[in-house]
Design a protein around this motif. Structure first.
Motif, PDB file in Angstrom:
ATOM      1  N   SER A 288     -96.522 -63.249 102.453  1.00 38.15           N
ATOM      2  CA  SER A 288     -95.587 -63.923 102.154  1.00 38.15           C
ATOM      3  C   SER A 288     -94.095 -63.825 102.851  1.00 38.15           C
ATOM      4  O   SER A 288     -94.124 -62.446 103.413  1.00 38.15           O
ATOM      5  CB  SER A 288     -95.113 -63.828 100.457  1.00 38.15           C
ATOM      6  OG  SER A 288     -96.308 -64.390  99.803  1.00 38.15           O
ATOM      7  N   GLU A 289     -93.253 -64.861 103.186  1.00 39.64           N
ATOM      8  CA  GLU A 289     -91.874 -64.331 103.284  1.00 39.64           C
ATOM      9  C   GLU A 289     -90.972 -64.116 102.451  1.00 39.64           C
ATOM     10  O   GLU A 289     -91.504 -64.508 101.168  1.00 39.64           O
ATOM     11  CB  GLU A 289     -91.306 -65.773 104.064  1.00 39.64           C
ATOM     12  CG  GLU A 289     -92.248 -65.868 105.427  1.00 39.64           C
ATOM     13  CD  GLU A 289     -92.003 -65.103 106.603  1.00 39.64           C
ATOM     14  OE1 GLU A 289     -91.319 -64.150 106.489  1.00 39.64           O
ATOM     15  OE2 GLU A 289     -92.785 -65.157 107.515  1.00 39.64           O
ATOM     16  N   PRO A 290     -89.906 -63.458 102.627  1.00 36.24           N
ATOM     17  CA  PRO A 290     -88.962 -62.926 101.439  1.00 36.24           C
ATOM     18  C   PRO A 290     -88.671 -64.152 100.528  1.00 36.24           C
ATOM     19  O   PRO A 290     -88.243 -63.972  99.335  1.00 36.24           O
ATOM     20  CB  PRO A 290     -87.771 -62.187 102.304  1.00 36.24           C
ATOM     21  CG  PRO A 290     -88.369 -61.842 103.558  1.00 36.24           C
ATOM     22  CD  PRO A 290     -89.480 -62.835 103.992  1.00 36.24           C
ATOM     23  N   VAL A 295     -92.395 -64.359  95.359  1.00 40.38           N
ATOM     24  CA  VAL A 295     -92.062 -62.900  95.752  1.00 40.38           C
ATOM     25  C   VAL A 295     -91.233 -62.138  94.939  1.00 40.38           C
ATOM     26  O   VAL A 295     -91.727 -60.966  94.446  1.00 40.38           O
ATOM     27  CB  VAL A 295     -91.320 -62.778  97.255  1.00 40.38           C
ATOM     28  CG1 VAL A 295     -90.968 -61.680  97.512  1.00 40.38           C
ATOM     29  CG2 VAL A 295     -92.495 -63.299  98.150  1.00 40.38           C
ATOM     30  N   PRO A 296     -90.058 -62.787  94.422  1.00 36.16           N
ATOM     31  CA  PRO A 296     -89.399 -61.931  93.285  1.00 36.16           C
ATOM     32  C   PRO A 296     -90.201 -61.524  92.036  1.00 36.16           C
ATOM     33  O   PRO A 296     -90.155 -60.382  91.604  1.00 36.16           O
ATOM     34  CB  PRO A 296     -88.071 -62.839  92.956  1.00 36.16           C
ATOM     35  CG  PRO A 296     -88.013 -63.701  93.985  1.00 36.16           C
ATOM     36  CD  PRO A 296     -89.473 -64.097  94.576  1.00 36.16           C
ATOM     37  N   PRO A 317     -90.324 -52.395 101.557  1.00 36.41           N
ATOM     38  CA  PRO A 317     -89.013 -52.757 101.570  1.00 36.41           C
ATOM     39  C   PRO A 317     -89.309 -54.318 101.911  1.00 36.41           C
ATOM     40  O   PRO A 317     -90.195 -54.892 102.752  1.00 36.41           O
ATOM     41  CB  PRO A 317     -88.227 -52.186 102.823  1.00 36.41           C
ATOM     42  CG  PRO A 317     -89.320 -51.504 103.682  1.00 36.41           C
ATOM     43  CD  PRO A 317     -90.449 -51.455 102.787  1.00 36.41           C
ATOM     44  N   VAL A 318     -87.991 -55.275 101.780  1.00 41.12           N
ATOM     45  CA  VAL A 318     -88.158 -56.561 102.009  1.00 41.12           C
ATOM     46  C   VAL A 318     -87.669 -56.632 103.581  1.00 41.12           C
ATOM     47  O   VAL A 318     -86.784 -56.270 103.980  1.00 41.12           O
ATOM     48  CB  VAL A 318     -86.948 -57.430 101.104  1.00 41.12           C
ATOM     49  CG1 VAL A 318     -87.100 -58.800 101.390  1.00 41.12           C
ATOM     50  CG2 VAL A 318     -87.332 -57.228  99.615  1.00 41.12           C
ATOM     51  N   THR A 319     -88.559 -57.098 104.318  1.00 46.35           N
ATOM     52  CA  THR A 319     -88.335 -57.345 105.597  1.00 46.35           C
ATOM     53  C   THR A 319     -88.617 -58.878 105.890  1.00 46.35           C
ATOM     54  O   THR A 319     -89.774 -59.380 105.725  1.00 46.35           O
ATOM     55  CB  THR A 319     -89.041 -56.357 106.616  1.00 46.35           C
ATOM     56  OG1 THR A 319     -90.549 -56.526 106.040  1.00 46.35           O
ATOM     57  CG2 THR A 319     -88.648 -54.938 106.441  1.00 46.35           C
TER      58      THR A 319
END
Length: 414
Positions: A288-290, A295-296, A317-319
């Motif tokens: 997935s993308e942030p 995602v949350p 980490p979120v990248t």
């Protein structure tokens, strides 16, 4: 009776550990008392006696003064020796008392903690039995209608949103029109969307179901996704057997669909299989993308799921660009200057390489990394990644084919 099978060995083990700890404390106490304190002091006094003898021999001090100094130093040496003996004599008794206190308290505290935080009387359940119980729970779920009714009566359900009178009038007209033309696809789609907009999720789901039945096998995946989401909203987030069937239908046509993978994982969590939820959501998070909507929620609970599944897992980490450069990215980069190319995909490549090294990933991600490194001119590194990937997927012929194809595209093979 089962509790004593657990507590008996636990208490015995606690007692053994305490005794060993006490023995270590006693040894440590003796060293602390006899070595650092008294022995150092006694060594100093002995050195002073030798120094007095040397000074007298060289004529630096008179005989009377030397005798007086020897007497005083010898007295201090004897006092230090007595203090050391007394401390060593008293230490075992104090340590014995400490040991008795620890032996008495440790099992009591352990049992009290277990009684409060554990599950006294709850028999051990093998993993096979847990899975069987989860399957029973899954099969015993109420249907969509029952879940919707329960959610309507739930005091935790948020109030319905305020509806503009003009909007309500238009909705009434739309419902009336569909009463006369119940099989109108365009009208059903408008009804499904707008019922959902005003929080009437049960009616929205019913409209989606009717529309999809009219469409048959040609129903777009997007409509199935809208139905699955609406069914989940209508039950307060619970996944019914009917909703599960819709999710499976989506994944048969689109195995990578993020919404379906998220809700299917949610269903497994609700039916006692956090291990399956973790497996699904970990892959989904990596793909997935942030800014993807699920995602949350996944990031907020996946570490707890990993613990429940017995897996050591650290949330990455979120990248941005966590999936690495796409084929389009790589193709565009091949036409750029070296500096621009590095700036465009260098960060994405390093992020992908780090994730594969620390957490692993599917064969497609390894192939993407090999391709990207080839475009960047890092042939030796690409070859090393290829060799590593062949070890990782040694027992998976399909994955090896994907990786070898990437190697050939990068310009090297065995």
């Amino acid at each position: 009776m089962a509790i004593w099978w657990f507590l008996g060995p636990a208490v015995a083990l606690t007692a053994v550990i305490v005794v060993l700890a006490v023995l270590g404390l006693r040894r440590g106490a003796r060293v602390e008392v006899a070595e650092p304190g008294q022995r150092r002091e006694m060594r100093i006094y002995r050195d002073q006696l030798k120094e007095i003898e040397r000074d007298q021999a060289r004529g630096l001090i008179a005989a009377e003064e030397a005798e007086r100094l020897r007497t005083e130093t010898a007295r201090r040496l004897l006092d230090a020796d007595k203090r050391g003996a007394t401390a060593l004599g008293e230490s075992p008794a104090s340590m014995k008392t400490l040991a008795l206190v620890l032996v008495a308290l440790a099992p009591i505290l352990a049992v009290a903690l277990y009684w409060r935080e554990g599950a006294p009387g709850y028999e051990d359940m093998p993993l096979v039995d847990r899975y069987a119980q989860a399957q029973v729970l899954r099969e015993a779920r109420p249907g969509q209608t029952a879940m919707e009714a329960a959610w309507q009566d739930d005091p935790q359900r948020p109030p319905a949103p305020e509806i503009d009178p003009q909007y309500a009038t238009l909705m009434g007209q739309l419902r009336e029109a569909l009463t006369n033309r119940p099989d109108d696809p365009r009208g059903l789609r408008l009804l499904a969307v707008n019922e959902g907009n005003i929080g009437n999720y049960s009616a929205s789901a019913a409209a989606w179901i009717h529309l999809i039945e009219l469409q048959g096998d040609a129903a777009p995946v997007e409509d199935l996704v809208s139905l699955a989401e609406t069914m989940a909203l209508a039950t307060g987030g619970l996944i019914s057997p009917e909703a599960e069937a819709v999710l499976e239908r989506i994944l048969q046509r689109d195995p990578q669909n993020g919404t379906a993978r998220y809700y299917l994982g949610l269903m497994f969590a609700q039916t006692g299989r956090p291990d399956l939820t973790f497996r699904l959501w970990r892959g989904l998070l990596e793909d997935s993308e942030p800014d993807d909507p699920w995602v949350p929620a996944i990031r907020a609970s996946i570490e707890e799921l990993a613990a429940a599944a017995g897996v050591r897992y650290t949330l990455p980490p979120v990248t941005a660009g966590g999936r690495g450069p796409s084929a389009a990215d790589v193709e565009a980069a091949s036409e750029m200057s070296n500096e621009d190319r590095q700036q465009m995909i260098g960060g994405m490549v390093e992020g992908l390489a780090s994730r594969l090294s620390n957490q692993g990933g599917p064969a497609e991600d390894w192939a993407r990394l090999i391709n990207a490194l080839g475009v960047l001119g890092q042939s030796e590194r690409a070859r090393a990644i290829w060799s590593e990937a062949r070890l990782v997927f040694a027992d998976q012929p399909a994955a090896l084919a994907t990786i070898d194809a990437a190697a050939r595209q990068a310009g090297f093979t065995e």
